[in-house]
Enzyme design. Structure first.
Site, PDB file in Angstrom:
ATOM      1  CE  LYS A   1      15.964  44.923  18.556  1.00  0.00           C
ATOM      2  NZ  LYS A   1      14.914  44.431  17.624  1.00  0.00           N
TER       3      LYS A   1
ATOM      4  CB  SER B   1      14.211  43.704  14.447  1.00  0.00           C
ATOM      5  OG  SER B   1      15.598  43.530  14.652  1.00  0.00           O
TER       6      SER B   1
END
Length: 203
Positions: free
Chosen positions: A101, A55
């Site tokens: 993230k 990611s």
């Protein structure tokens, strides 16, 4: 009364056995103590940590990146979190997992839900605030590609750098700041580097 050789050997073995057990116990205690110290330091101040997953490509590799995590910032009042920071947090979907993230929006920010799709469209410049909801929910009358969200107080909007392969706020919406574990400030291995804020805020 003199002891036999058998008795002497038995006594020696018993003494050595007790000494070995005592030494092993001391080593185990020392190792456990330092592991506790390292754990407390990592949880409250920071330390090295391995990250993996697709990611955050291309910022990080799929596996093998050793990074420096700062866990002290989240304990400050208010927590020191900025747009563009790389953060570690408990996954809202799997609370037993820690994910990494990038912070895109802070409380009060208006963010585009699908920036990767929005570039294919022209957004009307009506300037109507009715196009935005204040509870972290996209305005339902907007096309999905143009939906915007107002990040509520006490929450942030996060995203993976690899938008095509990331479960983030586009899936579960704004996340509570309380889920944030720390900030990733640098990569130690491979290719050591400090991470800087690449996000530009448009007022």
């Amino acid at each position: 009364m003199p002891r036999s050789w058998a008795q002497l050997r038995a006594a020696t073995r018993q003494h050595l056995s007790r000494a070995t057990v005592a030494k092993t116990g001391r080593v185990a205690f020392t190792v456990t103590k330092w592991l506790c110290v390292f754990h407390l330091f990592a949880e409250n101040v920071g330390g090295p940590r391995f990250v993996q997953g697709p990611s955050m490509l291309p910022t990080m590799h799929v596996s093998g990146d050793l990074v420096l995590e700062d866990t002290l910032s989240r304990r400050l009042s208010p927590p020191r979190i900025n747009r563009g920071d790389l953060v570690t947090l408990l996954s809202p979907l799997e609370p037993t997992r820690t994910v990494c993230k990038r912070v895109i929006g802070l409380p009060g920010d208006t963010v585009c839900v699908h920036p990767d799709k929005a570039i294919q469209f022209r957004r009307p410049t009506s300037g109507k605030e009715s196009d935005r909801e204040g509870d972290g929910t996209p305005a339902q009358h907007e096309p999905e590609e143009l939906q915007h969200v107002l990040v509520p107080e006490g929450h942030i909007w996060i995203s993976g750098d690899n938008l095509a392969n990331s479960r983030d706020s586009r899936v579960y919406g704004p996340i509570p700041i309380a889920l944030v574990r720390g900030r990733i400030v640098a990569r130690l291995y491979p290719s050591p580097q400090w991470f800087h804020d690449p996000v530009v805020y448009i007022d």
